[in-house]
Design a protein around this motif. Structure first.
Motif, PDB file in Angstrom:
ATOM      1  N   PRO A  67       5.627  10.968  -2.079  1.00 50.13           N
ATOM      2  CA  PRO A  67       5.966  12.385  -1.931  1.00 50.13           C
ATOM      3  C   PRO A  67       4.961  13.032  -0.978  1.00 50.13           C
ATOM      4  N   HIS A  68       5.313  14.139  -0.392  1.00 47.57           N
ATOM      5  CA  HIS A  68       4.418  14.815   0.541  1.00 47.57           C
ATOM      6  C   HIS A  68       3.001  14.899  -0.035  1.00 47.57           C
ATOM      7  N   THR A  69       2.035  14.314   0.641  1.00 50.16           N
ATOM      8  CA  THR A  69       0.613  14.329   0.253  1.00 50.16           C
ATOM      9  C   THR A  69       0.340  13.762  -1.140  1.00 50.16           C
ATOM     10  N   LEU A  70       1.300  13.091  -1.732  1.00 51.88           N
ATOM     11  CA  LEU A  70       1.189  12.532  -3.077  1.00 51.88           C
ATOM     12  C   LEU A  70       1.025  13.619  -4.139  1.00 51.88           C
ATOM     13  N   MET A  71       1.513  14.813  -3.852  1.00 52.18           N
ATOM     14  CA  MET A  71       1.313  15.940  -4.775  1.00 52.18           C
ATOM     15  C   MET A  71       2.525  16.172  -5.670  1.00 52.18           C
ATOM     16  N   SER A  72       3.211  15.103  -6.033  1.00 52.25           N
ATOM     17  CA  SER A  72       4.370  15.230  -6.917  1.00 52.25           C
ATOM     18  C   SER A  72       4.557  13.948  -7.691  1.00 52.25           C
ATOM     19  N   GLY A 118       4.340  11.034   4.128  1.00 51.56           N
ATOM     20  CA  GLY A 118       5.565  11.748   3.799  1.00 51.56           C
ATOM     21  C   GLY A 118       5.859  12.941   4.687  1.00 51.56           C
ATOM     22  N   TYR A 119       4.990  13.218   5.658  1.00 49.99           N
ATOM     23  CA  TYR A 119       5.195  14.335   6.571  1.00 49.99           C
ATOM     24  C   TYR A 119       5.992  13.909   7.803  1.00 49.99           C
ATOM     25  N   VAL A 120       7.065  14.613   8.110  1.00 50.49           N
ATOM     26  CA  VAL A 120       7.781  14.364   9.355  1.00 50.49           C
ATOM     27  C   VAL A 120       6.864  14.672  10.538  1.00 50.49           C
ATOM     28  N   GLY A 121       6.033  15.705  10.401  1.00 51.53           N
ATOM     29  CA  GLY A 121       5.137  16.115  11.471  1.00 51.53           C
ATOM     30  C   GLY A 121       4.056  15.114  11.810  1.00 51.53           C
ATOM     31  N   TRP A 122       3.875  14.112  10.961  1.00 51.09           N
ATOM     32  CA  TRP A 122       2.868  13.083  11.245  1.00 51.09           C
ATOM     33  C   TRP A 122       3.461  11.876  11.962  1.00 51.09           C
ATOM     34  N   ILE A 123       4.783  11.835  12.131  1.00 52.06           N
ATOM     35  CA  ILE A 123       5.408  10.723  12.841  1.00 52.06           C
ATOM     36  C   ILE A 123       4.921  10.716  14.294  1.00 52.06           C
ATOM     37  N   GLY A 124       4.473   9.562  14.764  1.00 50.37           N
ATOM     38  CA  GLY A 124       4.001   9.449  16.137  1.00 50.37           C
ATOM     39  C   GLY A 124       2.655  10.068  16.402  1.00 50.37           C
ATOM     40  N   THR A 125       1.900  10.331  15.336  1.00 47.85           N
ATOM     41  CA  THR A 125       0.593  10.972  15.487  1.00 47.85           C
ATOM     42  C   THR A 125      -0.469  10.229  14.677  1.00 47.85           C
ATOM     43  N   THR A 137       9.045  10.672  -6.087  1.00 47.85           N
ATOM     44  CA  THR A 137       8.937  10.240  -4.697  1.00 47.85           C
ATOM     45  C   THR A 137      10.104  10.765  -3.886  1.00 47.85           C
ATOM     46  N   VAL A 138       9.854  11.849  -3.158  1.00 51.33           N
ATOM     47  CA  VAL A 138      10.849  12.429  -2.274  1.00 51.33           C
ATOM     48  C   VAL A 138      10.118  13.072  -1.105  1.00 51.33           C
ATOM     49  N   ASN A 139      10.615  12.847   0.102  1.00 53.57           N
ATOM     50  CA  ASN A 139      10.058  13.492   1.282  1.00 53.57           C
ATOM     51  C   ASN A 139      11.156  13.618   2.334  1.00 53.57           C
ATOM     52  N   ASN A 140      10.864  14.308   3.416  1.00 54.28           N
ATOM     53  CA  ASN A 140      11.883  14.563   4.428  1.00 54.28           C
ATOM     54  C   ASN A 140      12.060  13.420   5.426  1.00 54.28           C
ATOM     55  N   LEU A 193       0.836  -1.195   0.000  1.00 61.25           N
ATOM     56  CA  LEU A 193       0.000   0.000   0.000  1.00 61.25           C
ATOM     57  C   LEU A 193       0.872   1.246   0.000  1.00 61.25           C
ATOM     58  N   LYS A 194       0.369   2.313  -0.585  1.00 56.12           N
ATOM     59  CA  LYS A 194       1.049   3.592  -0.417  1.00 56.12           C
ATOM     60  C   LYS A 194       0.822   4.058   1.025  1.00 56.12           C
ATOM     61  N   ASP A 195       1.734   4.866   1.535  1.00 57.39           N
ATOM     62  CA  ASP A 195       1.632   5.287   2.930  1.00 57.39           C
ATOM     63  C   ASP A 195       0.611   6.419   3.097  1.00 57.39           C
ATOM     64  N   GLN A 196      -0.589   6.165   2.582  1.00 58.30           N
ATOM     65  CA  GLN A 196      -1.709   7.062   2.800  1.00 58.30           C
ATOM     66  C   GLN A 196      -2.871   6.313   3.444  1.00 58.30           C
ATOM     67  N   PHE A 197      -2.731   4.996   3.571  1.00 57.67           N
ATOM     68  CA  PHE A 197      -3.776   4.162   4.146  1.00 57.67           C
ATOM     69  C   PHE A 197      -3.389   3.748   5.562  1.00 57.67           C
ATOM     70  N   HIS A 198      -4.367   3.732   6.445  1.00 55.59           N
ATOM     71  CA  HIS A 198      -4.124   3.372   7.836  1.00 55.59           C
ATOM     72  C   HIS A 198      -4.196   1.862   8.018  1.00 55.59           C
ATOM     73  N   VAL A 199      -3.157   1.310   8.648  1.00 58.95           N
ATOM     74  CA  VAL A 199      -3.090  -0.116   8.957  1.00 58.95           C
ATOM     75  C   VAL A 199      -2.778  -0.253  10.446  1.00 58.95           C
ATOM     76  N   LYS A 200      -3.514  -1.096  11.142  1.00 57.70           N
ATOM     77  CA  LYS A 200      -3.280  -1.278  12.569  1.00 57.70           C
ATOM     78  C   LYS A 200      -1.846  -1.737  12.843  1.00 57.70           C
ATOM     79  N   GLY A 201      -1.251  -1.133  13.849  1.00 57.19           N
ATOM     80  CA  GLY A 201       0.087  -1.535  14.269  1.00 57.19           C
ATOM     81  C   GLY A 201       1.217  -0.723  13.678  1.00 57.19           C
ATOM     82  N   VAL A 202       0.923   0.082  12.653  1.00 59.18           N
ATOM     83  CA  VAL A 202       1.965   0.906  12.039  1.00 59.18           C
ATOM     84  C   VAL A 202       1.443   2.321  11.809  1.00 59.18           C
TER      85      VAL A 202
END
Length: 216
Positions: free
Chosen positions: A190-195, A147-154, A198-201, A133-142
């Motif tokens: 990429p950030h929000t899939l708007m590119s 692509g946002y650093v600000g979303w880590i741990g949230t 594939t590059v993010n921080n 899956l692309k990292d835009q879908f929520h999966v239990k346990g992960v």
């Protein structure tokens, strides 16, 4: 400003380290070449790390795989392990993954094999098919970071919601629970899939020089 920069850099570094640590020891590549040293990591190059059976499995199309896992010709577990192995190799070579949940995938595969043995019918139309899956879908346990650093741990940028690593997207539930697919990793975006690149921080740039099929 320096403190803020250090903070997000540290979060991204810790995330990258956690991804790397999720790769089983036996699947680690001893020496990883630079893109200048090895421009093409497909075909013969990646084949050296795989068994003939793993190559056969991971280079089969979805219809062929499901045809075999639905009849017991291939077990869902051996197919899942093959895809997890190849995905781990791809990540080490080009840095393409945000989340690896191989243990959960293998456990799901074992459950599907047990279901097939007991009921003599597949669970669903995608029985035993590994799906990334692309990292835009929520999966239990992960986590899901988009692509946002600000979303880590949230959960979608917010802390303390109680939904962190527990909420699942409806499509995820349908794929796994109704259709019988095996979810095993989430790919970098990429950030929000708007590119288109594939590059993010978090993971940086995915260094794909050539076209990849089934992670390699």
């Amino acid at each position: 400003m320096a403190t803020l920069t250090s903070s997000w850099n540290e979060s991204a570094r810790s995330k990258r380290e956690s991804i790397a640590k999720a790769i089983p020891q036996e699947w680690l590549i001893e020496v990883i070449p630079s893109s200048e040293e090895q421009r093409d990591v497909t075909g013969h190059y990646i084949h050296q790390f795989l068994s003939p059976k793993e190559i056969k499995i991971t280079e089969s199309d979805a219809l062929d795989i499901v045809g075999k896992t639905s009849t017991g010709t291939w077990s869902a577990e051996e197919v899942t392990r093959a895809f997890c192995h190849r995905a781990s190799l791809a990540h080490q070579l080009v840095g393409c993954l945000h989340e690896l949940f191989f243990d959960a995938a293998i456990q799901d595969a074992k459950s599907l094999d047990s279901y097939l043995a007991e009921h003599q019918v597949p669970l669903g139309p995608l029985h035993g098919l590994p799906v990334s899956l692309k990292d835009q879908f929520h999966v239990k346990g992960v986590e899901t970071t988009m692509g946002y650093v600000g979303w880590i741990g949230t959960f979608q940028g917010k802390k303390g919601t109680g939904m962190e690593k527990t909420h699942e997207s409806e499509m995820v539930k349908q794929l796994r629970d109704t259709m019988g697919a095996i979810l095993y990793c989430k790919t970098s975006v990429p950030h929000t899939l708007m590119s288109g690149e594939t590059v993010n921080n978090i993971i940086g740039s995915v260094e794909i020089e050539t076209f990849f099929t089934a992670f390699g």
